[in-house]
Structures are given as structure tokens and as C-alpha cells.
Design a protein around this motif. Structure first.
Motif, PDB file in Angstrom:
ATOM      1  N   LEU A 204       0.325  -4.017 107.261  1.00 33.69           N
ATOM      2  CA  LEU A 204      -0.076  -5.280 106.653  1.00 33.69           C
ATOM      3  C   LEU A 204       0.990  -5.731 105.664  1.00 33.69           C
ATOM      4  O   LEU A 204       1.700  -4.900 105.077  1.00 33.69           O
ATOM      5  CB  LEU A 204      -1.407  -5.133 105.910  1.00 33.69           C
ATOM      6  N   THR A 205       1.090  -7.025 105.463  1.00 30.06           N
ATOM      7  CA  THR A 205       1.952  -7.578 104.420  1.00 30.06           C
ATOM      8  C   THR A 205       1.085  -7.953 103.227  1.00 30.06           C
ATOM      9  O   THR A 205       0.189  -8.801 103.346  1.00 30.06           O
ATOM     10  CB  THR A 205       2.714  -8.820 104.925  1.00 30.06           C
ATOM     11  N   VAL A 206       1.319  -7.305 102.086  1.00 28.83           N
ATOM     12  CA  VAL A 206       0.528  -7.538 100.883  1.00 28.83           C
ATOM     13  C   VAL A 206       1.136  -8.710 100.123  1.00 28.83           C
ATOM     14  O   VAL A 206       2.312  -8.680  99.742  1.00 28.83           O
ATOM     15  CB  VAL A 206       0.482  -6.283 100.001  1.00 28.83           C
ATOM     16  N   ILE A 222       5.513  -4.935 102.677  1.00 23.15           N
ATOM     17  CA  ILE A 222       4.783  -4.320 103.787  1.00 23.15           C
ATOM     18  C   ILE A 222       4.242  -2.956 103.386  1.00 23.15           C
ATOM     19  O   ILE A 222       4.943  -2.156 102.756  1.00 23.15           O
ATOM     20  CB  ILE A 222       5.689  -4.192 105.023  1.00 23.15           C
ATOM     21  N   VAL A 223       2.993  -2.705 103.747  1.00 27.58           N
ATOM     22  CA  VAL A 223       2.425  -1.357 103.659  1.00 27.58           C
ATOM     23  C   VAL A 223       2.094  -0.930 105.082  1.00 27.58           C
ATOM     24  O   VAL A 223       1.709  -1.754 105.925  1.00 27.58           O
ATOM     25  CB  VAL A 223       1.173  -1.293 102.760  1.00 27.58           C
ATOM     26  N   LYS A 224       2.241   0.353 105.368  1.00 30.27           N
ATOM     27  CA  LYS A 224       2.023   0.825 106.735  1.00 30.27           C
ATOM     28  C   LYS A 224       1.562   2.263 106.742  1.00 30.27           C
ATOM     29  O   LYS A 224       1.679   2.972 105.740  1.00 30.27           O
ATOM     30  CB  LYS A 224       3.299   0.682 107.554  1.00 30.27           C
ATOM     31  N   ASP A 225       1.030   2.680 107.869  1.00 29.00           N
ATOM     32  CA  ASP A 225       0.620   4.065 108.086  1.00 29.00           C
ATOM     33  C   ASP A 225       1.603   4.679 109.070  1.00 29.00           C
ATOM     34  O   ASP A 225       1.564   4.394 110.272  1.00 29.00           O
ATOM     35  CB  ASP A 225      -0.809   4.135 108.630  1.00 29.00           C
ATOM     36  N   ASP A 226       2.499   5.511 108.558  1.00 31.56           N
ATOM     37  CA  ASP A 226       3.580   6.047 109.383  1.00 31.56           C
ATOM     38  C   ASP A 226       3.078   6.929 110.513  1.00 31.56           C
ATOM     39  O   ASP A 226       3.633   6.911 111.628  1.00 31.56           O
ATOM     40  CB  ASP A 226       4.572   6.828 108.513  1.00 31.56           C
ATOM     41  N   ASP A 236       0.534  -4.915 113.708  1.00 29.43           N
ATOM     42  CA  ASP A 236       0.572  -5.683 112.471  1.00 29.43           C
ATOM     43  C   ASP A 236      -0.687  -6.532 112.328  1.00 29.43           C
ATOM     44  O   ASP A 236      -1.025  -7.326 113.218  1.00 29.43           O
ATOM     45  CB  ASP A 236       1.809  -6.585 112.459  1.00 29.43           C
ATOM     46  N   GLY A 237      -1.378  -6.366 111.203  1.00 27.81           N
ATOM     47  CA  GLY A 237      -2.608  -7.124 110.951  1.00 27.81           C
ATOM     48  C   GLY A 237      -2.392  -8.398 110.164  1.00 27.81           C
ATOM     49  O   GLY A 237      -3.366  -9.051 109.772  1.00 27.81           O
ATOM     50  N   GLY A 238      -1.123  -8.767 109.916  1.00 27.45           N
ATOM     51  CA  GLY A 238      -0.856 -10.010 109.201  1.00 27.45           C
ATOM     52  C   GLY A 238      -0.819  -9.821 107.698  1.00 27.45           C
ATOM     53  O   GLY A 238      -0.424  -8.764 107.190  1.00 27.45           O
ATOM     54  N   ASP A 239      -1.245 -10.838 106.953  1.00 23.73           N
ATOM     55  CA  ASP A 239      -1.184 -10.821 105.486  1.00 23.73           C
ATOM     56  C   ASP A 239      -2.486 -10.303 104.883  1.00 23.73           C
ATOM     57  O   ASP A 239      -3.577 -10.509 105.429  1.00 23.73           O
ATOM     58  CB  ASP A 239      -0.923 -12.230 104.949  1.00 23.73           C
ATOM     59  N   ALA A 255      -5.349  -2.797 100.595  1.00 27.40           N
ATOM     60  CA  ALA A 255      -4.855  -3.184 101.918  1.00 27.40           C
ATOM     61  C   ALA A 255      -5.003  -2.037 102.901  1.00 27.40           C
ATOM     62  O   ALA A 255      -5.411  -2.237 104.058  1.00 27.40           O
ATOM     63  CB  ALA A 255      -3.406  -3.634 101.828  1.00 27.40           C
ATOM     64  N   LYS A 256      -4.700  -0.827 102.468  1.00 30.94           N
ATOM     65  CA  LYS A 256      -4.771   0.330 103.353  1.00 30.94           C
ATOM     66  C   LYS A 256      -6.202   0.602 103.817  1.00 30.94           C
ATOM     67  O   LYS A 256      -6.413   1.198 104.882  1.00 30.94           O
ATOM     68  CB  LYS A 256      -4.185   1.556 102.666  1.00 30.94           C
TER      69      LYS A 256
END
Length: 374
Positions: A204-206, A222-226, A236-239, A255-256
């Protein structure tokens, strides 16, 4: 026994003409809750009360008749009945007011907005903990739409009614483990698993909320789950933006919580035992042939309480652990297959110095190492 009454409960009669084998009760989490059955004309008062909007009571729960289908065949007069749980009648309550703009609500706030001071006798209660969330332009629709708004805003929310009392549970508060199990070859002989990755979100983009002077608290990032991305690629879930968060770390953590990092598994099966299904029951699921063992929750059922010869159907939910258990059983099966193939290769190698071949002319040749022919 089933009873039927008129809307104001001035008349209440037993349904003596019920065809037991036709009586079905079904429920699906946050979707449907209804009964269907067929009754025959027996000149009883109960039969005459089987008309739309009258109330059928079963296990102290009320269901409003929505469909009545008369049928005349071979000298018999029957009617087919479909009745839905009384809580679904909240769609008759329309909330004309609207709270314009994007505001922050709790689940209780939404229920209060739609149901406080209603004149139809509906009440509500929230069980479990839910964080506050933002909703844009709440209202201007009926109460059922308001309940749908709760489900879409808080995906873990579960609606389970007690007549006109609408109870909103968190998944944790709704689930209950009674120590029962479901086993293929034990109390089910027909089971299917649906493995679905269409809802994955692992990035997601925070985006920061805007200050009064039009500046921002932090820059978009961007936050993500590696781990999920390594297994399934980027989804990608957008903003993600929430005006409650001015601290970047708090915003990232919120967001996570929106991530769906593993595919879902839905399990459907025919249940061979005759006990009544329990919504939200946690059961140990076993497919011993494959080594798949996990815990699942009952999220839908269809059963015939008055006819033991008809199988109950259950649908069970998945969670991240269910998926991991399924992947583990698949890896074990794959490893077993690899070991079998390895053993087969060794066996072929050990016998390769002697291969008997029959030719088209019926002559046997015995090939031994070094090309020696006998």
C-alpha cells in the motif's frame, strides 16, 4: 414445533401440516438467514396463517414469510414457504439524514445513527473490540445498507441476530471451540477446498492527511509485506490515508492491518452427523490422506432438522494459519512424491544391467552390461 402467528401476535397456531423432509434452515455469515418448507392443506388454522409477512417461530427465533407458492397437483393442495429472519426486515427503516463528508466512526456510532429512536423495536449491541474507521457520507439509505457499510468498513465484523436485537461481533468474540472435529472418512464423505488468491493485498502507499495550512505530516511512501511478495508477487492495494494518524509509524501500522498476505481457503462439505450446526464454531479439520490438519470456523450451513436422512452442508472459513497448514500438507505430499520418484530411479538403475526385450519376430534378447547378447 413450528408455530405461525399474524404480525401483531393476536393469533398463534402450530403448523401441523408441515412436510418434515422439506423443512430446511440455512444461514450464511453476513449474508442470509432463512427457512424453507412445504405444507399441505389440512384445514387447520395454522395452514391458513401461512401468508406473506406472518411470523414463523423456530427455536425461539422469528422468521417473516416472504414467499408463498401454492401448488395444485394430483388432487393435493400444498404451499411452498420461504421465510427470512426478522432482523433482515430492518431494510424497512430508512434513514433520510446524511452525515456529509469523511468522518471517523466506531461500530457503535454507526448503529446508533441508524437505529436510535427507531419505532420498530430493533435494538443493538457490539461484542468485541473494533478500531475507529473513516466513512464518507453516512446515511441517506436504509438500515440494512447501514449494516452493509459496517461489514465493508470492518471486514472482521460478524452480524448474528437474536430476533430484533442486532448483535455485531468481532471474529474473535464470535468464534467458539467446543472440542469437536471434522474428518474426511469420519463424519464427512464429501469435501471440497477452494483456494483463492484474488483478494491478496501486500503493498500500500501511505498518504498523509493534510494540515490546516495544506501541508502534510509526512511524505507518501510504500509499505509492504516482503514474505507475501516473495511468495505471490506484488499485489498493490492502492493508497491508504486516515486523518487520525499524524505519526508516520502509527499510519504504517494501520495500513498493514489492511493487508491480506495469504490466499483464502474455503472448505465445503457434507456433514454426516445429525447435531445442529453452531455458527462460529471452531472445529479441527482433518484430511488424513494428505496430512492436512487445521482449525476452521463454521460460516454457513444448510440442514434439515426434522429429517436425519438428509445431509447437513457446512461451509468453513479460512485464515492465514489454515492456508499455511494447507501449504505444509502440499509440501509434505510433494516431498513424498519426490522420494517415491527417487526410489523408483534407483530401482531402475539397479536393474538396467539386465533388460529383456521382445522383438516383433518373437525373439527374446537379454541385454547385459557391455552390450553382450545371448
Amino acid at each position: 414445533m413450528l408455530t405461525v402467528s399474524n404480525r401483531d401476535s393476536t393469533l398463534k397456531e402450530p403448523i401441523t401440516s408441515l412436510i418434515n423432509s422439506s423443512f430446511n434452515v440455512s444461514w450464511e455469515n453476513n449474508s442470509s438467514y432463512q427457512m424453507t418448507f412445504t405444507a399441505y392443506a389440512d384445514n387447520s388454522a395454522g395452514f391458513t396463517l401461512l401468508i406473506p409477512e406472518n411470523i414463523i417461530t423456530w427455536h425461539d427465533q422469528q422468521f417473516a414469510i416472504k414467499q408463498m407458492i401454492p401448488n395444485y397437483s394430483a388432487g393435493y393442495n400444498t404451499i411452498g414457504i420461504t421465510a427470512t429472519h426478522i432482523y433482515l426486515d430492518v431494510r424497512k427503516i430508512f434513514k433520510h439524514d446524511k452525515k456529509a463528508g469523511t468522518l471517523t466512526y466506531s461500530v457503535n456510532d454507526v448503529l446508533a445513527f441508524y437505529l436510535d429512536k427507531n419505532t420498530f423495536g430493533y435494538t443493538y449491541e457490539v461484542k468485541g473490540n473494533f478500531s475507529k474507521q473513516q466513512i464518507t457520507d453516512l446515511g441517506g439509505n436504509n438500515v440494512f445498507d447501514g449494516l452493509s457499510q459496517i461489514i465493508s468498513t470492518w471486514p472482521d465484523a460478524i452480524i448474528y441476530p437474536d430476533n430484533k436485537k442486532i448483535l455485531i461481533y468481532s471474529k474473535q468474540s464470535f468464534s467458539k471451540n467446543l472440542g469437536n472435529r471434522l474428518g474426511y472418512g469420519y463424519n464427512t464423505d464429501n469435501m471440497s477446498l477452494t483456494y483463492d488468491s484474488t483478494s491478496l493485498v501486500n503493498q500500500l502507499t501511505v498518504v498523509s492527511a493534510t494540515k490546516d495550512n495544506n501541508s502534510v505530516w509526512f511524505q507518501p511512501h510504500i509499505v509492504k509485506d516482503d514474505d507475501s511478495i516473495a511468495k505471490y508477487g506484488v499485489w498493490d492495494g492502492g493508497d491508504f490515508s486516515d486523518e487520525r494518524f499524524h505519526d508516520v509509524q502509527a499510519a504504517d501500522e494501520a495500513a498493514k492491518e489492511k493487508f491480506i498476505v495469504e490466499p483464502s481457503i474455503s472448505v465445503s462439505l457434507d456433514y454426516l452427523d445429525s447435531d445442529e450446526p453452531v455458527p462460529g464454531e471452531i472445529r479441527r479439520l482433518e484430511i488424513l490422506d494428505t496430512g492436512f490438519v487445521t482449525n476452521v470456523m463454521v460460516v454457513a450451513y444448510s440442514y434439515y432438522p426434522l429429517d436425519d436422512t438428509q445431509k447437513t452442508s457446512l461451509t468453513l472459513n479460512s485464515n492465514a494459519k489454515t492456508v499455511l497448514d494447507y501449504q505444509r500438507s502440499n509440501r509434505n505430499a510433494l516431498n513424498q512424491a519426490k522420494n517415491l520418484n527417487k526410489d523408483l530411479a534407483i530401482s531402475v538403475k539397479n536393474t538396467s544391467d539386465k533388460i529383456n526385450v521382445i522383438t516383433t519376430d518373437g525373439i527374446w534378447y537379454d541385454y547385459r552390461g557391455g552390450g553382450h547378447v545371448i
